[in-house]
Design a protein around this motif. Structure first.
Motif, PDB file in Angstrom:
ATOM      1  N   VAL A 171       1.139   4.223  -2.837  1.00 44.93           N
ATOM      2  CA  VAL A 171       0.882   5.615  -2.451  1.00 44.93           C
ATOM      3  C   VAL A 171       2.045   6.504  -2.894  1.00 44.93           C
ATOM      4  O   VAL A 171       1.842   7.628  -3.376  1.00 44.93           O
ATOM      5  N   LEU A 228      -8.136  -1.324  -1.462  1.00 47.60           N
ATOM      6  CA  LEU A 228      -7.477  -2.291  -0.577  1.00 47.60           C
ATOM      7  C   LEU A 228      -8.490  -3.237   0.062  1.00 47.60           C
ATOM      8  O   LEU A 228      -8.252  -4.439   0.190  1.00 47.60           O
ATOM      9  N   THR A 229      -9.643  -2.713   0.451  1.00 52.41           N
ATOM     10  CA  THR A 229     -10.691  -3.550   1.042  1.00 52.41           C
ATOM     11  C   THR A 229     -11.174  -4.590   0.035  1.00 52.41           C
ATOM     12  O   THR A 229     -11.350  -5.769   0.369  1.00 52.41           O
ATOM     13  N   GLU A 253      -7.163   3.236  -0.764  1.00 48.34           N
ATOM     14  CA  GLU A 253      -7.587   2.609   0.492  1.00 48.34           C
ATOM     15  C   GLU A 253      -8.882   1.820   0.289  1.00 48.34           C
ATOM     16  O   GLU A 253      -9.045   0.725   0.829  1.00 48.34           O
ATOM     17  N   ASP A 254      -9.809   2.401  -0.485  1.00 47.43           N
ATOM     18  CA  ASP A 254     -11.054   1.673  -0.782  1.00 47.43           C
ATOM     19  C   ASP A 254     -10.762   0.407  -1.583  1.00 47.43           C
ATOM     20  O   ASP A 254     -11.349  -0.655  -1.333  1.00 47.43           O
ATOM     21  N   GLN A 281      -6.997   8.017  -1.312  1.00 43.25           N
ATOM     22  CA  GLN A 281      -8.233   7.582  -0.668  1.00 43.25           C
ATOM     23  C   GLN A 281      -8.893   6.459  -1.464  1.00 43.25           C
ATOM     24  O   GLN A 281      -9.388   5.481  -0.895  1.00 43.25           O
ATOM     25  N   TRP A 324       0.837  -1.207   0.000  1.00 44.77           N
ATOM     26  CA  TRP A 324       0.000   0.000   0.000  1.00 44.77           C
ATOM     27  C   TRP A 324       0.871   1.255   0.000  1.00 44.77           C
ATOM     28  O   TRP A 324       0.643   2.180  -0.790  1.00 44.77           O
ATOM     29  N   ARG A 325       1.889   1.316   0.863  1.00 48.96           N
ATOM     30  CA  ARG A 325       2.740   2.501   0.937  1.00 48.96           C
ATOM     31  C   ARG A 325       3.551   2.691  -0.352  1.00 48.96           C
ATOM     32  O   ARG A 325       3.806   3.825  -0.773  1.00 48.96           O
TER      33      ARG A 325
END
Length: 295
Positions: free
Chosen positions: A45, A70-71, A67-68, A64, A41-42
């Motif tokens: 980003v 990722l779920t 992040e969504d 953002q 994730w990082r």
């Protein structure tokens, strides 16, 4: 006496706590998933904060939105990984015991199934938010090798998914009756290929390093499809090679098929892992060619 490496005394559980009469344990495998996802994730980003890496189109989504996504990806990994294991590896067993499909805590996950789950999740997410599919695929490909590296190391700590017997000096004496059942003379120890560590090196460190170099040194994200193509082809090739020394699941091994080949003629053929890796190699090469042609 030939050289062997004793299995290190590392518990699969990092620590255990008792709450309300129940024992809850944090295992290395779970931690590997968590840390791998966070690192991936990082990394992504970091690329989104540098729009120039993505060429004239700019970054395909916001942090953002990532992040969504990722779920969605986590759900795809868990559901796809479990269903892939059920269908690809033990279909006949689970057809007779369907309720056991839900027993995820007992183990049984397939990387190829998890990959299909992630692809489906990403496709649905891109369709919902209008994000180019190839750019989402490139972002996820960049973030995946860290999890593969840590996950394979966790497999080694769990003493699972070990390799075939070997007399090489780095053969590991894995614990347990199944690992020590190599058909050797009574009282002799059986050393096996640490195939988990081979995969950690190839799928995680080497492939991850290649993708980082392509993204941050060769500006590969500016040509959608290159990064994901290299990931698919690289993982497929690494897994295909390691399968030659990896012990197949026990239900594939029979007296007439000691190598556990899922498809074979006269003792020559492919394991299930190799069969599932071939489409990845071919698809990855096709993606790279299409990307370079379009780019």
């Amino acid at each position: 006496m030939r050289a062997m490496i004793p299995f290190p005394e590392v518990s699969p559980e990092i620590f255990t706590v008792t709450l309300f009469g129940m024992e809850l344990a944090l295992r290395w495998y779970a931690l590997a998933y968590i840390v791998g996802i966070l690192i991936g994730w990082r990394l992504v980003v970091a690329t989104l904060k540098r729009p120039a890496l993505w060429g004239d189109r700019g970054a395909p989504m916001t942090p953002q939105q990532l992040e969504d996504l990722l779920t969605w990806v986590i759900l795809g990994v868990v559901l796809g990984g479990r269903l892939g294991y059920v269908v690809f590896y033990k279909g006949a067993y689970y057809a007779q015991n369907p309720m056991e499909i839900l027993r995820v805590w007992e183990g049984g996950m397939s990387f190829h199934g998890g990959l299909l789950g992630v692809v489906l999740a990403a496709w649905l997410f891109s369709k919902k938010h209008g994000i180019p599919r190839l750019q989402i695929a490139d972002a996820m490909a960049l973030g995946t090798p860290a999890g593969l590296l840590l996950g394979r190391i966790a497999n080694f700590i769990n003493a699972e998914l070990w390799g075939r017997p070997t007399d090489l000096p780095w053969g590991v004496i894995f614990p347990g009756y199944a690992a020590q059942d190599c058909g050797q003379t009574l009282s002799l120890l059986c050393a096996r290929h640490p195939s988990q560590l081979y995969e950690a090196l190839l799928e995680g460190a080497l492939l991850g390093g290649a993708l980082l170099w392509l993204v941050f040194r060769r500006n590969a994200l500016a040509t959608p499809g290159v990064v994901s193509g290299v990931f698919f082809a690289g993982y497929g090739l690494a897994r295909f090679v390691v399968e030659f020394v990896r012990q197949p699941d026990a239900h594939f091994v029979t007296d007439g098929n000691p190598l556990g080949l899922a498809l074979h003629v006269g003792g020559v053929g492919l394991t299930m892992g190799q069969i599932l890796s071939l489409p990845m190699i071919l698809g990855g090469v096709w993606l790279i060619r299409q990307a370079r042609r379009n780019g």
